[in-house]
Design a protein around this motif. Sequence first.
Motif, PDB file in Angstrom:
ATOM      1  N   LEU A 183       0.831  -1.204   0.000  1.00 61.26           N
ATOM      2  CA  LEU A 183       0.000   0.000   0.000  1.00 61.26           C
ATOM      3  C   LEU A 183       0.868   1.257   0.000  1.00 61.26           C
ATOM      4  CD1 LEU A 183      -2.709   1.444   0.153  1.00 61.26           C
ATOM      5  CD2 LEU A 183      -2.635   1.155   2.645  1.00 61.26           C
ATOM      6  N   CYS A 184       1.944   1.268   0.777  1.00 55.86           N
ATOM      7  CA  CYS A 184       2.852   2.419   0.797  1.00 55.86           C
ATOM      8  C   CYS A 184       3.431   2.664  -0.596  1.00 55.86           C
ATOM      9  CB  CYS A 184       3.974   2.193   1.803  1.00 55.86           C
ATOM     10  SG  CYS A 184       3.451   2.259   3.533  1.00 55.86           S
ATOM     11  N   LYS A 185       3.797   1.585  -1.284  1.00 55.00           N
ATOM     12  CA  LYS A 185       4.340   1.727  -2.635  1.00 55.00           C
ATOM     13  C   LYS A 185       3.284   2.273  -3.602  1.00 55.00           C
ATOM     14  CE  LYS A 185       7.865  -1.928  -2.471  1.00 55.00           C
ATOM     15  NZ  LYS A 185       8.390  -3.133  -3.160  1.00 55.00           N
ATOM     16  N   SER A 194       6.217   9.676  -1.049  1.00 56.66           N
ATOM     17  CA  SER A 194       6.172   8.579  -0.092  1.00 56.66           C
ATOM     18  C   SER A 194       5.200   8.921   1.030  1.00 56.66           C
ATOM     19  CB  SER A 194       7.571   8.321   0.483  1.00 56.66           C
ATOM     20  OG  SER A 194       7.983   9.424   1.292  1.00 56.66           O
ATOM     21  N   VAL A 195       4.757   7.902   1.748  1.00 58.29           N
ATOM     22  CA  VAL A 195       3.856   8.143   2.881  1.00 58.29           C
ATOM     23  C   VAL A 195       4.546   9.022   3.920  1.00 58.29           C
ATOM     24  CG1 VAL A 195       2.582   7.036   4.754  1.00 58.29           C
ATOM     25  CG2 VAL A 195       2.618   5.981   2.484  1.00 58.29           C
ATOM     26  N   TYR A 196       5.830   8.810   4.109  1.00 59.92           N
ATOM     27  CA  TYR A 196       6.595   9.622   5.076  1.00 59.92           C
ATOM     28  C   TYR A 196       6.553  11.095   4.682  1.00 59.92           C
ATOM     29  CZ  TYR A 196      10.486  11.227   7.964  1.00 59.92           C
ATOM     30  OH  TYR A 196      11.262  11.913   8.872  1.00 59.92           O
ATOM     31  N   LEU A 222       7.815   3.627   5.655  1.00 60.52           N
ATOM     32  CA  LEU A 222       6.968   4.663   5.065  1.00 60.52           C
ATOM     33  C   LEU A 222       7.728   5.477   4.017  1.00 60.52           C
ATOM     34  CD1 LEU A 222       5.080   6.008   8.217  1.00 60.52           C
ATOM     35  CD2 LEU A 222       4.477   4.106   6.705  1.00 60.52           C
ATOM     36  N   LYS A 223       9.036   5.293   3.953  1.00 60.00           N
ATOM     37  CA  LYS A 223       9.849   6.022   2.979  1.00 60.00           C
ATOM     38  C   LYS A 223      10.036   5.239   1.681  1.00 60.00           C
ATOM     39  CE  LYS A 223      12.569   8.430   6.533  1.00 60.00           C
ATOM     40  NZ  LYS A 223      13.951   8.723   7.014  1.00 60.00           N
ATOM     41  N   GLN A 224       9.457   4.065   1.606  1.00 56.77           N
ATOM     42  CA  GLN A 224       9.664   3.192   0.450  1.00 56.77           C
ATOM     43  C   GLN A 224       9.089   3.823  -0.818  1.00 56.77           C
ATOM     44  OE1 GLN A 224      11.122  -0.083   0.666  1.00 56.77           O
ATOM     45  NE2 GLN A 224      11.219   0.174  -1.543  1.00 56.77           N
TER      46      GLN A 224
END
Length: 261
Positions: A183-185, A194-196, A222-224
């Motif tokens: 999901l983050c990707k 990114s989510v971050y 979250l930085k992915q």
Amino acid sequence: MVTSESKRKHFTIHSTKLRWKCMEAKSHNVIARLLLIACLLSTSVFAQLDTAEGKVIEVDYIPTYNDTLVVFKYVKNGEIRTATIIEGDTVRWMVLDEVLLIDKPTFDSDEARRRYFILKRKVMHVYPYAVLAGNRLDSLNLRLDTLSDDDDKDDYIEEYNDFLRERFEPELRKLTRSEGQILCKLIYRETGMSVYDLISDYRSGWTAFWWNVNANWYDISLKQPYLPEEDDEDQLIEQILQRAFQQGLLQERVPFYPPSE
């Protein structure tokens, strides 16, 4: 003194020049006739096209190895169109829909096949959440650009966060760890961030830091980013998505803000 031999050579040269001039005149005559015939045929063809296809407005002759292609533009129903005459046949130009060719996945073992279909199930499950996140972010940015006061922007962002928490948090808690990372990707795919970075920009860097620390406990970053050109798993995810879009199993999100040029 002029000898008979020199007279003969002079006569021969003169006769040769006359023959060349005659041949050149005939050649020019043949070319002129061919051009005239071509013009007459073209006039006849385009006169017919004026009634059959539409009003011809531009003609271009393209020489090829064995023949000449005639490319022309014409107006029909108020629209400028293009066609080519090839060996007497009129071929209209048409712009076809884009066709995306996707490699069919191949597997070197049953285990690889099993992992692929597990990944596919997870992608199909979490992609709608990424679409919602992308659409909500577009709506948020659209609204923020209409506000000039920073306090009003902060209040609206807080309302937005409350809405997301109430609407999605119960569902997101049901995701597995691997689904959370996918999901983050996919959020990165749909937002370009990114989510971050999203949390850092719309909440605070401090909040983003602690969210990432907590996510790391569950092996989620979250930085992915999402890099299908470089990462093998991301490439498989993109292939799964594109195939699902073609088959109508998923609908690809179209960003609406900022508007595309």
